[in-house]
Design a protein around this motif. Sequence first.
Motif, mmCIF file in Angstrom:
data_model
loop_
_atom_site.group_PDB
_atom_site.id
_atom_site.type_symbol
_atom_site.label_atom_id
_atom_site.label_comp_id
_atom_site.label_asym_id
_atom_site.label_seq_id
_atom_site.Cartn_x
_atom_site.Cartn_y
_atom_site.Cartn_z
ATOM 1 N N UNK A 122 1.451 -1.980 -5.637
ATOM 2 C CA UNK A 122 1.386 -1.103 -4.472
ATOM 3 C C UNK A 122 0.807 -1.817 -3.262
ATOM 4 N N UNK A 123 -0.199 -2.662 -3.489
ATOM 5 C CA UNK A 123 -0.792 -3.416 -2.382
ATOM 6 C C UNK A 123 0.264 -4.302 -1.713
ATOM 7 N N UNK A 124 1.094 -4.948 -2.509
ATOM 8 C CA UNK A 124 2.134 -5.808 -1.958
ATOM 9 C C UNK A 124 3.225 -4.993 -1.267
ATOM 10 N N UNK A 125 3.518 -3.822 -1.798
ATOM 11 C CA UNK A 125 4.512 -2.935 -1.171
ATOM 12 C C UNK A 125 4.026 -2.485 0.198
ATOM 13 N N UNK A 126 2.792 -2.056 0.266
ATOM 14 C CA UNK A 126 2.262 -1.530 1.530
ATOM 15 C C UNK A 126 2.026 -2.616 2.563
ATOM 16 N N UNK A 127 1.937 -3.863 2.102
ATOM 17 C CA UNK A 127 1.864 -4.989 3.036
ATOM 18 C C UNK A 127 3.250 -5.488 3.434
ATOM 19 N N UNK B 128 5.540 -6.918 1.493
ATOM 20 C CA UNK B 128 5.923 -8.195 0.880
ATOM 21 C C UNK B 128 6.941 -8.033 -0.246
ATOM 22 N N UNK B 129 7.030 -6.856 -0.838
ATOM 23 C CA UNK B 129 8.057 -6.538 -1.829
ATOM 24 C C UNK B 129 8.499 -5.098 -1.606
ATOM 25 N N UNK B 130 9.568 -4.709 -2.277
ATOM 26 C CA UNK B 130 10.104 -3.359 -2.134
ATOM 27 C C UNK B 130 9.958 -2.617 -3.457
ATOM 28 N N UNK B 131 9.429 -1.398 -3.411
ATOM 29 C CA UNK B 131 9.266 -0.582 -4.616
ATOM 30 C C UNK B 131 10.530 0.231 -4.870
#
Length: 317
Positions: free
Chosen positions: A205-210, A212-215
């Motif tokens: 989730x941290x990477x999604x909200x930054x 950097x990746x797609x959920x």
Amino acid sequence: MKIARRAALAAPFLPFAAAAQSWPDRPIRIVVAFPAGSVTDSLVRNLVEPLSRELGQSVIIDNRPGGNGVVGTMAVKGAAPDGYSMAVLSVTNGALNTYLVRNLAYDPIRDFTQLGFLAEAPYLMVVPNSSPARNLAEFIALARSRPGELTFSHGNASALIGSELLSRMAGLRMLAIPSRGGPEALTEVLAGRIDSTLTDFAAGLAQVREGRVRALGVTTPGAFPLAPEIPPISATVPGYELTVWFGLASPAGTPAPVVARFSEALTKVLGLPEVRERLGRLGFAPRAMPPEQWRDYLQSQITTFTRLAREVGLEPS
């Protein structure tokens, strides 16, 4: 004569009974059978300080990684049953090892006294930002159009089962790429070298909200309250569900008064608003459960994950 015999039989148990009345009178060790920084470690590190306050003694973490959780779990199995050594049981060392590890040297039910449940959490399915799939339906269509070409990384057995189960239920053929752990599996997706992964919820989730990746989805059967904007995988693949969990156990034979005292303290700690908020930010849903219920739940999860491992074709080694 009978009285003397009864006294002799009872004598070995007297030290434990006396110790139980004054427990705890020294630091308590919680063995985490996985490395520092792992999802299990992160959960427990947020509980030791409030548990120490509640019990009036220091609670310390002892990381004993190795052997898919076997090393640390065995360290507690062999400890004295006095309430001063505890193991965190997760899906891996509490359930899957009973099927995946041949001649496993411990039994999570028989060799341990269950103390209490801690929390549960989902996985998050993520893809690189470069992926043409904007949602799970598009990803499934893409994978079906390229059978055997798309990849997924996995850092542990439960993540592997989750991805294989999704492929099976959605009719996909994908390549499984093992990683040393969950963080490494996620790094491969961040770098665009792997097409997807099921990652620990908080890390993903941290990477999604930054950005950097797609959920693409969460593995709970419905929307997960900590990220209601992310649809459950089951909305696209009906019936799909995978939840990981964590609980505490001590060596078999731990005195009942110790179990009751610790269970009471743990229930209070898990109910503290600040603890629930802190764990929630990390993607954990804390859940108090008395020892007997936790034991029954653990037994049911051993059955469930054994079935899932067999369904996706995993073999013991």
